[in-house]
Every structure is written in structure tokens, then in C-alpha cells.
Scaffold this active site. Structure first.
Site, PDB file in Angstrom:
ATOM      1  N   GLU A 310       0.860  -1.206   0.000  1.00 28.12           N
ATOM      2  CA  GLU A 310       0.000   0.000   0.000  1.00 28.12           C
ATOM      3  C   GLU A 310       0.880   1.234   0.000  1.00 28.12           C
ATOM      4  O   GLU A 310       0.694   2.154   0.789  1.00 28.12           O
ATOM      5  CB  GLU A 310      -0.895  -0.005   1.249  1.00 28.12           C
ATOM      6  CG  GLU A 310      -1.710  -1.282   1.398  1.00 28.12           C
ATOM      7  CD  GLU A 310      -2.540  -1.312   2.678  1.00 28.12           C
ATOM      8  OE1 GLU A 310      -1.939  -1.121   3.752  1.00 28.12           O
ATOM      9  OE2 GLU A 310      -3.760  -1.493   2.592  1.00 28.12           O
ATOM     10  N   CYS A 403     -10.257   1.060   7.836  1.00 32.24           N
ATOM     11  CA  CYS A 403      -9.734   2.404   8.102  1.00 32.24           C
ATOM     12  C   CYS A 403     -10.412   3.469   7.253  1.00 32.24           C
ATOM     13  O   CYS A 403     -10.641   4.591   7.713  1.00 32.24           O
ATOM     14  CB  CYS A 403      -8.231   2.440   7.875  1.00 32.24           C
ATOM     15  SG  CYS A 403      -7.722   1.712   6.311  1.00 32.24           S
TER      16      CYS A 403
END
Lengths: 639, 639
Positions: A310, A403
Site C-alpha cells: 500500500e 480504516c
């Protein structure tokens, strides 16, 4: 704005800034009415709320995860911002309920992570590299500050001060303290906010400690791994650049590693630099900012192109179909931009902030506020993800690692605080949105009202209202995408270029109540090209109108979007159809494409290049994937 | 060619076909002198050879892997082919040594897998789905047949007949037999070869059993998993399409799953169909062939675009930078093509065979024969693989899973057998290469000599030499890439189009010794486009000359290959430079590109489209990555 700080301005708080209509008011309303209740339900359903009761016992299913606390934190923070603008008894009741649980979950010494209280209590603070404990603390601190500022209720703030004090005792350079810092940054920026809310300078000092300790040798993550009996070389991500601890932060000049962590770190660095007057640290922020925004940022404001970690990859590596561009990372970029802007009044920061907000941030949530993208790709062929490891090309109800949804919710709810800043001697207007900012300038209250249909229409009307006439400046951002902005005060044109400074038109004059500023920001559709080194965009253009990046969807253009070509001289038209997204402007043009039906069955053949006319219709990128599954393309081939 | 078979022709064996000069002779020489010894060394060094001694004991390092035997098998097979053309005492001595070890490793009941003899003997034949036991047997059988045919030595053949008999007793539809088949196909085609070598029909029957049993319900892999105590639903690859057992093979019409397995299965199916006269099975092969070659094959002949499962993905999904295109899969496609061709004399099969051979197969080995590509991408930006999970853009010395290097070696060593086939009443010439084919036609020996500099030069000279004058046909493939082929016999032109049948010019006449055929295959450089639905190639062309696909490399063209454009009317020139790859023709043109140096620092800007002239130089794809690390691009943007 003490003498020692680097602040040139401060954002208007949510008490002083309101968005009352237009684009963002609508998004905020959906956020409040749909997203916030849904997120509570998801947190409830998945055990994230009840986990605070600390009732989980070994052997039971669904053990509380190390970062579950952060989901509650971001949700409470979002509710707080929403309450600041819009009282809502039910949301407040739900939030108070979660806060009561959090208070009861706090340990006698102040510690407050669910997982390391009930699942692995013996492992508390033993793996900062991987276990997100301080990250979770940071999100709870932000929640506490926001909830206190919105409601005046101190309960959560007091809880988090106790936790912060515990952390302050535990970490630091002194004998008996752990010389650590978090593998997932977040607490640094949170501690600065806690300092602002409480005035307790030790929180600022702790933030600075975490920032300056990062990446020092001997490396804490090595030491800590050995203490656990692990081989530091067997780190899953191989290099500490994954969490930005490969070097002391002041020595870093390229944005590396996990993009959300990086964005949060840089935001914390910018806040600490600004508050402590640390010009060296600010310079590091500026270098990192340039590296991101000039070499590693998608046109929609997304960052972190690689899903493997990521993370940031390397300069100009911005694949479209393989993009990651996590929603949280674009949000982190907004945080970073907003902080940089306060020390360096340069519209480039606000330009990036706006680019991310209108594109790669809000693409993360469906128009109805109910579903979410974790990643924000710039091209989709629907079956591809099944064979490429990409995530689904459809927004999801929720994620195991959740998230992004509450991060979106808190950003949207706090949007009014990004619109204005108050400088020493004037008002700064960064974003255009119908609403009102209340300033304190030259010892008096000054209200500025905005009315606009931005980003769809080019006019912004502002009314400036000091209590009594006074000389001060009103700085209006002229967006980087705009050429030929026009400005008039009380109907009298002002040559914008004559008053421009770093992208802001600074109108300094004696203002009196009722003075009207009219800003015109011409918004032709632009064909945008990317730097020649961005290999995936070569020979392609993106359509942009105002701050809005457009894309093509299959339902409007048929299959094989990559075969469509927009000829160089094709006229681009803006059309509004009430039945499509409630009347958002779309772009149409006459394009060309090959005739797949007449191609025959060969897979390869000598080129013939015969094409036929094909209509093109582009919709705002943020609105894509709201009408079912299909191809999507931002970077369109140009003739 | 019995009455019941579907064979229209049979390949000339290596005893009857020779390549004595030109392109392939050089590749074969490198294979023999460099690759084969290196591969032996690697097998030796990594324990693959000594593992046959069965000395490994539990607790020792480096346990013999389930598919190690296949590496020895392919290497022996490659040596056998090489010996057929070129006696080599040292290679033969090494092969004999390995064969002695294999013989001693055989168990009393005929069983012969190292891993399941010394590491997990209790698990023999318990996991056909994942454990490659029959696959390993297949490669050993192919080795045994090849070594016997090349050297006349029966030792390995006898060993493998005993193993095949053991397998024949173990598997089948009868009481007491396991109703299984291998998760990694290979033994099917091997058993047909064993039948040809021995005349034992039960081997052919067993091959047919394995093919027809595949994918039947109740599914053997379900049954077998439950017998192991595993949940069949927890299969790593989720669907049995991964190993082509999602449906009975006769019902399959799209190429699915692991591409090497698929290619081997389809090859086995084609052989069984041809030999047993099974037209239904042949039709399934034809459907699968069409699906692959019209929708799922790269221009270089690579198949299996997705590295997630090393597999086929979906129609027209052929990403370039993210390509997998395993070397072994292109080789499997050659096997499949070659088998289809013998039942259906259509040049389309040979065209694909040639496409793969000259491009996506031999790209798998460096020009010096010493390093190997597992995957064969069509575009490279060197740093990308570090952030994308792609394999290295440089060839490697060896692989943990070392299937590709010895597969290349055996194919290259056996190339002469792909050049000619003998039909009932004539000779078929599929590939052009200097050498000689020896036929039996009309009851007499007919030799055909070829002299050519193909694929670099357009002339092919053939001399036909029957013992005495006779009427028969000589069928010459006119490659699919070629337009305007010219043909002359003894200097007298023949209108090729008048004698064309499915891509072969069939010259039927009375031939006498010394008759000369002159074939001219014009080879202008072609710009090739891909089907409009291949989204990654839209707006791009590949340069092809003759059967050779070209590419651009950074060392010839600078960085940012994607920013280069080849204008529609740009003249393409063919140049030869002795210092570059020993004089392989390269293609040059005047292209255009943006001026990155003058672009300024912005990442995005309104399009200006100013370009400057830029020379373009393309080299054969197979030769790329022989001059160091750099960008590479097959599909070039076209203006």
C-alpha cells in the site's frame, strides 16, 4: 501565533466556519444521515463497539484486533465534527455510549488498547513496529479533542490525557523509558492537537520526540525485535522504508513506504515544525511535499501507487489499472497539504488539497454514502481483478481493515475547517463553498459570506462584513487549474494578476460592511497531459473542468474504452441532465474508435487504422461506479 | 497411419530430419554446448541428480521435491535429441549416469518418484491434485522414449515401462483401482509416445482413460481430499478450472487455468484423438485452439497472461507489463500446434508454432544459452517489479521451480522434428531452415534439401531428390505473415495462389532428382495491430518482419519508451550491424517524442503536444535483455 512559531495563518475552527449549501453541504448531509449511522452499525455488528467492554476471553471467536480502537476513534471524531455544524441527539447519544465504554476500558495506569488488554496483555508495547498501539492512541486522542471542542464534554479528553500521560512516561530518551515510536504514524499529529486543546506542552514535546527519534541508529525496531526473540532481518517488508524509519526524518527527501503512514507522519512533522519554529524540519516537509506532488501523485490526488505494501513506489510510476491510491492516503495528503499551507501561503498546497478532495478522496464513498472504495483505480476492466489480485471494482459495504470509511466520514464532517484561515492581518479563502467564515481581524469580528455553485459554475460571490470599516486583506485563492480569473470589488474590476502572490489574489483595502467581491473562475474543459515520464499516460489525456477530473464509464460509452480516441480538435461540450446524478455537468465530444464488429476474428493483423465516429461522454471521476459494474477510464487516448 | 486414425501426416523423426545451418543450427549449437552442460551442473548442484540415490533421511536439509524427477527427465530427453543430431560422448556419459541412478531408484513394484519414496512414502498417490506424481512420470517416460530412439539403449525405457505398468494397474475404472488423474497434465501425451515406441496399446488406452476421466462427477479431487481428511472446498485455487478438471474435457471450449497444464492436456488430447480416430475429441481440441489463438495469445506466442495461478485469464486480456507468459506455456503451445497440424494440414497451426518458436519461446534463454526467463513480459520499466510482484526483468541462472530451462533445452534439441511431415502422398514443409528431410514416398526414398537464411532473408531454395522420377506433392507452407509469396520450380514460376490449400502451396508434379524449388517470402517490416478488445494494445503497433516480433530497448532508444511515437507514414528501414548480435537485422525509423527536459517540473498540465524528432531502433524480441538492464517495449505508440 506566538513569535517562535512558523504559522502564517491558522484554520478557522468549525465553530467559526460553516458550509451551508452547494456541493459540500450535500456531501456532508449524506455523510451525517447515511454514512455515520451505517458506520456505527458496522462497528457494532462486527464487535468493534462491544469490544470496549473487555469481555472477550481466550478461546472465544472474533478476538479484538489491534486496530479496532481506531475505528471507534475516527467515528467519534466524525460525529464530533458533525455535531459542531449540526446538532443531532441520536448521534450524540450513540457517541456518548461508546465514550462511556472507552472510559471503563481504561486500565488503572492509563493504558487503553483493547487487544493488548484482553488478547495478548503480556505483549503490551513489545512490537511497536507492527502492532499499531500508538496509532490507535492517536486516533482516540483526535476523537477526544474533537468531541471536547464540539460538545464541551471533557470525559473522553480526560481519559485520553491519562493515556497520553502513560505514553509520555513509557516512551522517551530517559533511563527506564522505551526509546521507541510507532510503526504506523498518527500519534505525532494527534499529540500536537492534544497540546492545542489542553495547553500541555509535554504533549508537543512527546510528538517532537517521536518524530526525531524515528529512524535513528541503533534502530529501535531492531532492538525491539531482538527483545522479542525475532530476527530483525526477517521483517515482512524487508526495509524500514515501509514505515518511514529507514533514516532520520530530517534526512528524508523522497516519499517512501506505506502511503497513509507517510502522510500522517509528514502532517505531524509539519505541525511540529510550525509550532516549534523548526525550519529544518519544515524544509524536510517541503522536500517530501515536492517529491509527492511533482512525481508520485495521481491526477485525482491519490498517492501510494502500489498495492504491494500500500505504498509509494518510485518517481513517475503511476499505473492506472493497477493503481492502489488508498482513500486514506488521499485523505492523509489533504491533512499534509492543509498543514503546509498554514506556514507557507502558497496556493499549490490548496490546489493539491482541492484536487484530492473533489476526486480521489470522495471517490471513496458512493453518492448515497453507503458503500466504500479502499483503493481508487484510474482504469477498470471488470473481470481483471479476478486474475490480477486487484480489489473489487465495486464499492463495498465494509472492510475487515476498515480504516477508510470512518476516515472519509471525519474528513467530510470537518470540511468547513479547510475553507478559511485567519492570518495576522487578514482572511484567507482556500476553498469555494457556500457558507460563512467568522474572523477576528484588527481587533474586531469580520464575517465573510460566500455564495457559489462551485465547482460546477464559475462565479463566487463574497460579502465581507467587518463590524466597522478597517484596512485588512482578503486573500482569495486563484486555483492552479484556472486561467483568466476575474475579480471585482463592489462591481469594480481588479486586475487579479496585479495582486497575485503565490496563487492568492490579495485584496488589501479598507473594507466596510456589505462590500461585495465577485470572483469569476473560467472553467473550460481542459485536456490534461501527464509528464512524459509517466509511462502509463503517454499519448493520453484526462478531461478536467475546474477542479473536477472526469472519466469514461462503459454505461455511457460502450465497451473497450481504451479503443476510443479523442481527436485533438474535437469540441468538448458541457451538458447537464437532471436525470444523471441530479444534474452534475457531464462532458461530451465526438470521438473515434475502430469497428470491433467488422474486425473479423484475427487477434493480430497488419494495421489498417480505419475508425468510425463514436460519441464520448465523460462523468466526474468521483461519481463513477454508482450505476453498476462496468469499464472505467480516466486517461483517454488522444489523437 | 492406420485407417482408423485421423492423421493426415506424421512428423519426420530426428533420424530423418536435420538442421545443418542458419538460425536454428546456431541456437541448437548454443543449446548443446552451453545450456545442456549448465543444466546438468544446476541439477547436480541443487541435489536433483543425487536425490535419485534415495539417501535422504528425515531431518536432513534439502528434501527431494515432488517434481525434481521431472527436471532429470527433461534434461535426459534434451540430451537424447541432441545426441540424435550430434554425438557427444560426454553428454551421453552424463545421461547414462543419471539413468543408472534412476534405474536403481525404482521400487520393486515399479514406483519411481523420489519424494514419495524417501520423504513421504505414506502419501504415495494420495494427492494427485497437487503433487505432480503422474506429471513426473510423464516426463520420465518422454525421456525414456527419446533416449531409446536416439541411442537404441533400452534401460530407461524398460524402467519406465515397468513404472507405466504400475500406473496402469493403479489407475482406472475397475474395482480396486483409483479413479484418478493428475492435477498437472503431462502423462497423457507421454503415454501416447510410449505406445508409439513400444506398440503396447494399453499405454494408449491409459492415456485415453486419463483424458476422459478428467472432470467427471463425482469429482476425484473431492473424493481424494476427503480421504486425506481435507475439505475439498479449501482448495488453494478455489476452482478446478485451475487444472482443467472443472468439466469433462470434451465439454470445454475456453482455455482455462494454469497454461502449461492446459497446453500439455490439449496436446495429449490431440494425440489421443488423432490416434484413436476420435473426432469429437478433436473438435474439442479445435475449439480450445481457436479460443487460445484468437483471444488469449500474445503476439510473441506466449499464453497464460496472469501470474496469479500462471494461468489464462479471459478473452483479450493481454497486459504487457504485467504479462506472465511462462516459457513452458509457449513451449506447450508449440506441442499442441504441432499435434493439431498432423490431423489438419492448415498453416494456421504452423503459423502459431513458428510465432512462438521465434519469439516467446526462445526469449526464455539468453543468446549465450546460460540464463533463463520464466516469464516473458512485453514491456518493462526496470524498477517496477520491486513494487508490483512481477519477476525480475533480467534472466536468471536457475529457478527453485526449474521447469523452464530444461523444457527449452529439449524443444531446441528436437527442433528438426518440427520442420517436416510425411503425408500419404507427399512431403510437407512447415518451417524453413537449412537442412535435410528424408521421406518415404510412393515406395521410395525422397530427400529434400533446404538452403535458406530464413528468418532474415526471404529466399528458400529446396532441392527435391527422389530415387527415381515419380508423381507426388510437395507442400510448402506460405506463412500467414507473408503477402505475395513467389514460387518457382526449376526456374519456372508457379502461381502460388493457384496451388494454395489452407496456407500450403501444394506442388504436385512428377519430381525427379535435382528439381529445384525456389520460394520467395517477401519480408517488409509490418506494423501489426491487435484486436480492438485488447485494451493494452489500443493505439499501438508491434513491428514484425517475417516471423520475428521486434521490440525497443532503452539502450538503443533512451528512457521513456512509452513516450515514443511511430508516425503513420514513418519509413521503416532494415539495417544490419555485425557488432550488434552478430548482424541480426534491426529496424530503424524516425519517431517523435515529447521533450522531457523542457517539460518543467509539473506533473500534470494542459496538453501542448509539442514533440521533437527521435530516432527509433527496434531489435528482435527474442534478443532483448542481452545487453544489461533497461526498459523494453513491444507495443509502440503509433501516430
Amino acid at each position: 501565533m506566538g513569535e517562535t512559531t512558523l504559522y502564517r495563518m491558522r484554520p478557522l475552527s468549525l465553530k467559526r466556519s460553516r458550509i451551508t449549501g452547494g456541493f459540500w453541504a450535500e456531501r456532508m448531509e449524506v455523510n451525517r444521515k447515511a454514512t455515520l449511522p451505517i458506520e456505527y452499525e458496522q462497528c457494532k455488528k462486527t464487535g468493534r463497539i462491544d469490544a470496549w467492554k473487555l469481555e472477550w476471553k481466550p478461546g472465544q471467536p472474533n478476538p479484538p484486533h489491534i486496530f479496532w480502537g481506531s475505528d471507534s476513534g475516527k467515528w467519534i471524531e466524525a460525529v464530533a465534527y458533525s455535531l459542531a455544524a449540526h446538532p443531532d441527539k441520536e448521534l450524540e447519544r450513540l457517541a456518548d455510549g461508546v465514550i462511556d465504554l472507552i472510559e471503563k476500558a481504561q486500565q488503572p495506569d492509563g493504558y487503553l488498547n483493547i487487544h493488548f488488554t484482553v488478547v495478548e496483555p503480556e505483549k503490551r508495547w513489545t512490537n511497536l513496529r507492527d502492532c499499531h498501539e500508538l496509532y490507535g492512541a492517536g486516533h482516540l486522542i483526535e476523537a477526544a479533542v474533537a468531541y471536547y471542542e464540539a460538545t464541551g464534554k471533557r470525559k473522553l479528553l480526560d481519559v485520553l490525557c491519562r493515556y497520553a500521560d502513560h505514553i509520555d512516561r513509557t516512551f522517551g530518551p530517559n533511563e527506564g523509558q522505551k526509546r521507541g515510536y510507532c510503526g504506523h504514524e498518527e500519534i505525532e499529529l494527534a499529540l500536537v492537537r492534544l497540546y492545542y486543546a489542553t495547553g500541555e506542552k509535554r504533549y508537543l514535546d512527546l510528538a517532537r520526540y517521536f518524530i526525531d527519534e524515528r529512524g535513528r541508529q541503533p534502530h529501535y525496531f531492531d532492538i525491539e525485535a531482538r527483545q522479542r526473540g525475532d530476527d530483525p532481518k526477517k521483517y515482512r517488508w524487508a526495509s524500514y522504508d515501509y514505515n518511514q524509519s529507514h533514516a532520520p526524518v530530517r534526512e528524508q527527501s523522497t516519499a517512501e513506504g506505506h502511503a497513509v503512514r507517510a502522510g500522517y507522519l509528514y502532517s505531524g512533522m509539519a505541525s511540529v515544525a510550525a509550532e516549534t519554529g523548526d525550519r529544518e524540519l519544515l524544509k524536510a516537509c517541503q522536500r517530501l511535499w515536492k517529491n509527492i506532488t511533482l512525481r508520485r501523485m495521481y491526477i485525482h490526488g491519490g498517492i501510494g501507487s502500489s498495492r504491494f505494501g500500500e505504498r509509494f513506489s518510485y518517481d513517475y510510476d503511476l499505473p492506472n489499472e493497477e493503481a492502489y491510491a488508498e482513500t486514506c492516503a488521499a485523505i492523509a495528503l489533504v491533512f499534509f497539504a492543509h498543514r503546509m499551507l498554514q506556514t507557507d501561503p502558497d496556493a499549490r498546497y490548496a490546489d493539491v488539497m482541492e484536487r484530492a478532495l473533489y476526486n480521489g478522496v470522495i471517490s471513496g464513498v458512493s453518492l448515497d454514502g453507503k458503500q466504500f472504495f479502499y483503493d481508487n483505480v484510474l482504469a477498470v476492466d471488470p473481470p481483471y481483478h479476478k486474475f490480477s489480485g486487484q480489489k473489487s471494482p465495486q464499492r463495498q459495504d465494509w472492510f475487515g481493515c476498515a480504516c477508510c470509511p470512518p476516515n472519509l466520514a471525519r474528513l467530510l464532517a470537518s470540511l468547513p475547517s479547510y475553507v478559511y484561515s485567519q492570518g495576522k492581518d487578514g482572511a484567507w479563502i482556500h476553498l469555494y463553498a457556500t457558507g460563512r467564515g467568522e474572523f477576528e481581524i484588527a481587533g474586531q469580528a469580520v464575517a465573510i459570506e460566500q455564495r457559489t455553485d462551485y465547482p460546477w459554475k464559475e462565479k463566487v460571490l463574497l460579502t465581507v462584513a467587518p463590524e466597522k470599516p478597517a484596512v485588512f486583506s482578503v486573500a482569495l485563492r486563484i486555483p492552479g487549474w484556472c486561467r483568466g480569473a476575474k475579480l471585482a470589488v463592489n462591481g469594480k474590476p481588479i486586475k487579479a494578476s496585479a495582486v497575485m502572490k503565490k496563487g492568492y489574489a490579495i485584496v488589501r483595502r479598507e473594507w466596510k460592511a456589505g462590500d461585495r467581491v465577485e470572483l469569476t473562475l473560467p472553467m473550460p474543459v481542459e485536456r490534461i497531459e501527464a509528464h512524459p515520464r509517466v509511462r502509463h499516460d503517454a499519448g493520453r489525456i484526462a478531461l478536467q473542468r475546474g477542479p473536477i477530473v472526469y472519466c469514461l464509464e462503459e454505461m455511457d460509452n460502450g465497451k473497450n474504452l481504451n479503443d476510443l480516441v479523442l481527436p485533438r480538435r474535437a469540441k468538448l461540450r458541457v451538458k447537464v441532465n437532471r436525470r444523471l446524478f441530479g444534474g452534475i455537468p457531464v462532458i461530451t465530444a465526438k470521438g473515434r474508435r475502430r469497428d470491433a464488429a467488422r474486425w473479423g476474428e484475427n487477434l493480430y493483423r497488419p494495421v489498417s487504422s480505419r475508425t468510425k465516429s463514436a460519441p464520448i461522454k465523460a462523468v466526474p471521476y468521483f461519481a463513477w461506479a454508482n450505476r453498476g459494474l462496468g469499464e472505467m477510464l480516466v486517461w483517454l487516448r488522444c489523437g
